[in-house]
Write a protein that holds these residues in place. Structure first.
Motif, mmCIF file in Angstrom:
data_model
loop_
_atom_site.group_PDB
_atom_site.id
_atom_site.type_symbol
_atom_site.label_atom_id
_atom_site.label_comp_id
_atom_site.label_asym_id
_atom_site.label_seq_id
_atom_site.Cartn_x
_atom_site.Cartn_y
_atom_site.Cartn_z
ATOM 1 N N LEU A 192 0.831 -1.202 0.000
ATOM 2 C CA LEU A 192 0.000 0.000 0.000
ATOM 3 C C LEU A 192 0.866 1.253 0.000
ATOM 4 C CD1 LEU A 192 -2.810 1.240 0.136
ATOM 5 C CD2 LEU A 192 -2.750 0.974 2.622
ATOM 6 N N MET A 195 2.227 1.749 -3.481
ATOM 7 C CA MET A 195 1.167 2.211 -4.384
ATOM 8 C C MET A 195 0.856 3.690 -4.164
ATOM 9 S SD MET A 195 -1.529 -0.977 -4.420
ATOM 10 C CE MET A 195 -2.646 -0.101 -5.502
ATOM 11 N N LEU A 196 0.795 4.102 -2.910
ATOM 12 C CA LEU A 196 0.496 5.507 -2.612
ATOM 13 C C LEU A 196 1.616 6.425 -3.090
ATOM 14 C CD1 LEU A 196 -1.080 5.163 0.952
ATOM 15 C CD2 LEU A 196 -2.248 5.748 -1.183
ATOM 16 N N SER A 209 -2.045 10.002 3.921
ATOM 17 C CA SER A 209 -3.104 9.077 3.524
ATOM 18 C C SER A 209 -3.082 7.822 4.395
ATOM 19 C CB SER A 209 -2.941 8.699 2.054
ATOM 20 O OG SER A 209 -4.052 7.988 1.584
ATOM 21 N N GLY A 247 -9.690 0.533 3.766
ATOM 22 C CA GLY A 247 -9.954 0.754 2.349
ATOM 23 C C GLY A 247 -10.666 2.057 2.084
ATOM 24 N N VAL A 250 -8.420 5.296 3.236
ATOM 25 C CA VAL A 250 -7.361 5.672 2.291
ATOM 26 C C VAL A 250 -7.962 6.248 1.012
ATOM 27 C CG1 VAL A 250 -5.483 4.780 0.863
ATOM 28 C CG2 VAL A 250 -5.698 4.043 3.233
ATOM 29 N N ASP A 251 -9.076 5.679 0.561
ATOM 30 C CA ASP A 251 -9.736 6.195 -0.641
ATOM 31 C C ASP A 251 -10.238 7.621 -0.437
ATOM 32 O OD1 ASP A 251 -9.369 4.124 -2.364
ATOM 33 O OD2 ASP A 251 -11.488 3.850 -2.815
ATOM 34 N N ILE A 669 -6.297 0.419 -4.807
ATOM 35 C CA ILE A 669 -6.038 0.333 -3.369
ATOM 36 C C ILE A 669 -7.097 -0.532 -2.692
ATOM 37 C CG2 ILE A 669 -6.105 1.688 -1.237
ATOM 38 C CD1 ILE A 669 -4.624 3.878 -2.750
ATOM 39 N N LEU A 672 -6.444 -4.128 -3.416
ATOM 40 C CA LEU A 672 -5.323 -4.614 -2.610
ATOM 41 C C LEU A 672 -5.767 -4.910 -1.184
ATOM 42 C CD1 LEU A 672 -2.303 -5.039 -1.877
ATOM 43 C CD2 LEU A 672 -2.201 -2.587 -1.397
ATOM 44 N N VAL A 673 -6.452 -3.958 -0.568
ATOM 45 C CA VAL A 673 -6.862 -4.122 0.830
ATOM 46 C C VAL A 673 -7.815 -5.302 0.985
ATOM 47 C CG1 VAL A 673 -8.122 -3.062 2.743
ATOM 48 C CG2 VAL A 673 -6.494 -1.695 1.413
#
Length: 730
Positions: A192, A195-196, A209, A247, A250-251, A669, A672-673
């Motif tokens: 994660l 990715m961020l 985030s 999830g 973070v979104d 994301i 992934l989560v």
């Protein structure tokens, strides 16, 4: 410095309070797992529940928390002095647990001669003893895994000792749920973070985030830990809460941070930038959070504890993710200002794609909206077809991994004593007065004989089967006490099926037993049918019965909220219809993988069979509401462009170009989560995580990128029509 605020006092105070609350939540959050219950499957006032309550007191070897102790000695056989000593050692290990010292035994260790034969396995090296733990169910599921771990140490001497039964199974589920959650988190956070960094290209933005998502997890689990002191919460609630809070958190943080970075680039004054961010992205997050929370709340109408507790966990998770994003995150953004984009990370050219790709995609869809809409809906409909063959039930010990000691013991019991040994179907016969009349006894014996004649019955144990001749008086008293209550008002008949409790054959047998009991009604008597299979049938029936109510309430809530948010009728209706296609396709894929086994080996999934009974409804509710997240984000941005005369004619393309990259990143994301929970050892959590990951992927690609723009293009100016307006707005 231009736009530098004179004071940041309120923002600093909010951040300070946030940090203090996060520390407090961090203290309570680790206390959640030991407080969670493996139960919650029984429906209040149902026959199966009343039957379980009738068994809780007044019988020998039965209680609220009873387990079966299986002991297999590979070196010594039953009858040898050494064998008896080693079995006694196994019982002593269980008694060594401080909270289990008062356990009561019934079986091979307490019976003698022919009375003990029923508790001797087919191989002559295995015996069984029922342990009435004399504690409540919650204590049992917490302590039994520790006792099981202690018993495993006997293996070095050639003794396999295992505890099986509901308390053991749910205790193992609790332990594995906690371990699986840690495993999923360990897998999630490093990926994660990478990715961020790729999405933001800023270390600061990525850390903020993660901070928002992480604090949302702590707030949700910490609050649940406090609630668990007074409310019975299912072991699955921690997985649901973590999945959703991380999830969604973070979104939402991404939506806010991306918009703030865009605004701060246009307005040097961070106050203006933050005000615009809250007016646009903040509004989107608030509407989305309210919609998801309201949709999950509809699950509370299901009168099954495990579903209600997961609804509470889901509501808290989304509520805290929303509050963190619209109250706490803005304070951080205000303090950071342009520094939200600090510590830049160089991004390879291959990964850097501007909005041009999405703009061109929108124009391609605009040229053929009917073809795109037809093809997309047809694809989702085909994927949904396997869902027509969906089978659901409450899984038994086979929901545990193959290497679980509890499951190994469960299989050993089936091998040595028969498939239905651990989970008999219990027929409870209650009388208004003590049973003494010979006619009443004959009626009970006749009922037992009818049950014995049913198909798929391996054996039946009833008071009439007790061989009085040749039994020691103490053995006789114990056996009678196992089937007849101390007050002589309740008699039990145990029916052992030829198949496991979760099988279709056993489910049919439960229905046949109920029909037989109804046909044998007698004035002054009540007959209840209980056991794991009956509990599963009852909870599954309650979930099925409540499904239509949940769906109607959920769709009505979502429609009302979306109408208010979009000020439109047709856009919310279109969103609901497309979400139905998306969720239908997800259920179809879930059936293909977990029920039919397609690709299961590749994903490391070993449990193939019926879907856990609460998973489809939970998936439908959560996924339907999550789908509105991207819908609100996309439509709100399109509406912004539609309101500007300079971009109104091409608002769909502009909106998709602006939101497409962000929706794709946010979906990645989420995938992934949610997908990381396939790594957990529990099949129900695997099904839930896999289904949510697949649904988000479908929604963010097929639905949001193709079907929504095509539908908007076809409806034209009618997208923004609302009753009582003179005409549709352009």
């Amino acid at each position: 410095m231009t736009g530098q605020p004179k004071r940041g006092g309120p923002a600093k105070l909010i951040v300070a309070c946030w940090l203090a609350l996060t520390v407090l939540a961090g203290i309570f959050a680790p206390q959640l797992a030991p407080k969670l219950s493996g139960g919650g499957w029984r429906v209040p006032a149902a026959d199966a529940t009343l039957a379980a309550e009738a068994l809780s007191t007044g019988f020998t070897g039965r209680g609220e928390a009873s387990v079966l102790l299986l002991v297999r000695d590979r070196q010594y056989a039953v009858g040898s002095p050494e064998f008896g000593q080693r079995v006694a050692s196994a019982v002593a290990v269980v008694r060594a647990e401080p909270e289990l010292r008062s356990l009561r035994e019934f079986g091979w260790t307490t019976l003698t001669g022919p009375a003990s034969a029923k508790f001797t396995g087919r191989d002559g090296h295995t015996v069984a003893t029922i342990l009435d733990l004399d504690v409540d169910e919650g204590t049992a599921k917490r302590v039994v895994p520790t006792a099981q771990e202690s018993l495993s140490r006997l293996a070095a001497s050639g003794v396999e000792a295992t505890l099986v039964g509901q308390a053991a199974a749910y205790g193992a589920v609790n332990t594995m749920s906690s371990e699986g959650l840690v495993r999923a988190e360990v897998a999630i956070f490093p990926i994660l973070a990478v990715m961020l960094l790729l999405i933001y290209r800023s270390v600061v933005a990525a850390l903020v985030s993660l901070l928002v998502g992480g604090s949302a997890v702590l707030f949700a689990t910490g609050t649940l830990a406090v609630l668990a002191d007074t409310v019975d919460l299912s072991v699955f609630v921690s997985n649901v809460a973590t999945m959703l809070s991380l999830g969604v958190g973070v979104d939402y943080a991404m939506i806010m941070i991306k918009r703030f970075a865009e605004e701060i680039g246009e307005h040097a004054d961070r106050r203006i930038a933050l005000r615009n961010t809250l007016r646009t992205a903040g509004h989107v997050v608030a509407v989305s959070g309210a919609t998801i929370t309201a949709a999950i709340a509809t699950l509370l109408v299901v009168d099954v504890g495990v579903v209600r507790s997961m609804a509470v966990g889901g509501m808290l998770a989304v509520a805290f993710a929303t509050l963190t994003s619209v109250v706490l995150l803005p304070a951080l953004l205000f303090l950071l200002g342009p520094r939200i984009d600090a510590l830049r990370v160089p991004l390879p050219a291959a990964l850097s794609r501007g909005p041009g790709l999405w703009y061109r995609l929108a124009h391609g869809i605009r040229a053929r909206p009917i073809a795109v809409l037809t093809a997309g809906c047809a694809l989702l409909a085909v994927l949904a077809v396997p869902g027509l063959h969906l089978q659901v039930f409450n899984a038994d010990a086979e929901m545990l991994p193959a290497d679980s000691r509890t499951r190994t013991g469960y299989l050993l019991a089936q091998e040595q004593f028969g498939p239905g040994t651990v989970e008999p179907i219990t027929v409870v016969i209650e009388s208004e007065a003590p049973i003494a009349d010979p006619g009443e006894v004959a009626w009970i014996n006749d009922l037992a004989a009818r049950l014995r004649a049913l198909e798929n019955v391996d054996s039946v144990s009833a008071p009439a089967d007790i061989p009085h001749a040749g039994l020691h008086p103490d053995d006789l008293a114990q056996i009678v006490g196992h089937y007849v209550s101390a007050d002589r008002r309740t008699v039990l008949v145990d029916v052992y099926a030829e198949t496991s409790s979760a099988s279709e054959s056993t489910q049919r047998l439960v229905h046949e037993i109920r029909s037989t009991a109804d046909a044998a009604e007698r004035p002054g008597f009540a007959i209840l049918v209980g056991g794991d299979a009956a509990d599963g049938i009852t909870s599954t029936a309650e979930i099925s019965r409540s499904t239509s109510t949940v769906l109607v309430l959920m769709l009505a809530l979502i429609l009302v909220l979306l109408v208010a948010a979009f000020r439109s009728i047709f856009v919310p209706i279109k969103a609901v219809l497309l979400n139905l296609f998306s969720v239908g396709a997800t259920i179809g894929i879930l059936v293909l993988v977990f029920q039919e086994g397609w690709g299961a080996e590749l994903l490391g999934i070993t449990a193939i069979g019926p879907i856990q009974n609460f998973v489809p409804l939970l998936l439908f509710t959560i996924l339907f509401s999550l789908s509105t997240d991207y819908e609100v984000f996309l439509i709100t941005r399109i509406r912004e462009y539609a309101a500007d005369p300079a971009t109104a004619a091409d608002s769909i393309a502009h909106g998709l170009a602006r939101t497409g990259p962000l929706i794709s990143a946010a979906a990645a994301i989420m995938v992934l989560v949610f997908g990381a929970f396939v790594l957990t050892p529990l099949v129900a959590v695997q099904q839930l995580g896999f289904g949510m990951a697949v649904a988000v992927a479908i929604d963010a690609t097929v639905v949001r990128m193709f079907l929504v723009p095509a539908g908007l293009e076809l409806m034209g100016r009618w997208n923004w029509w609302l009753p009582f307006r003179s005409r549709p707005t352009s």
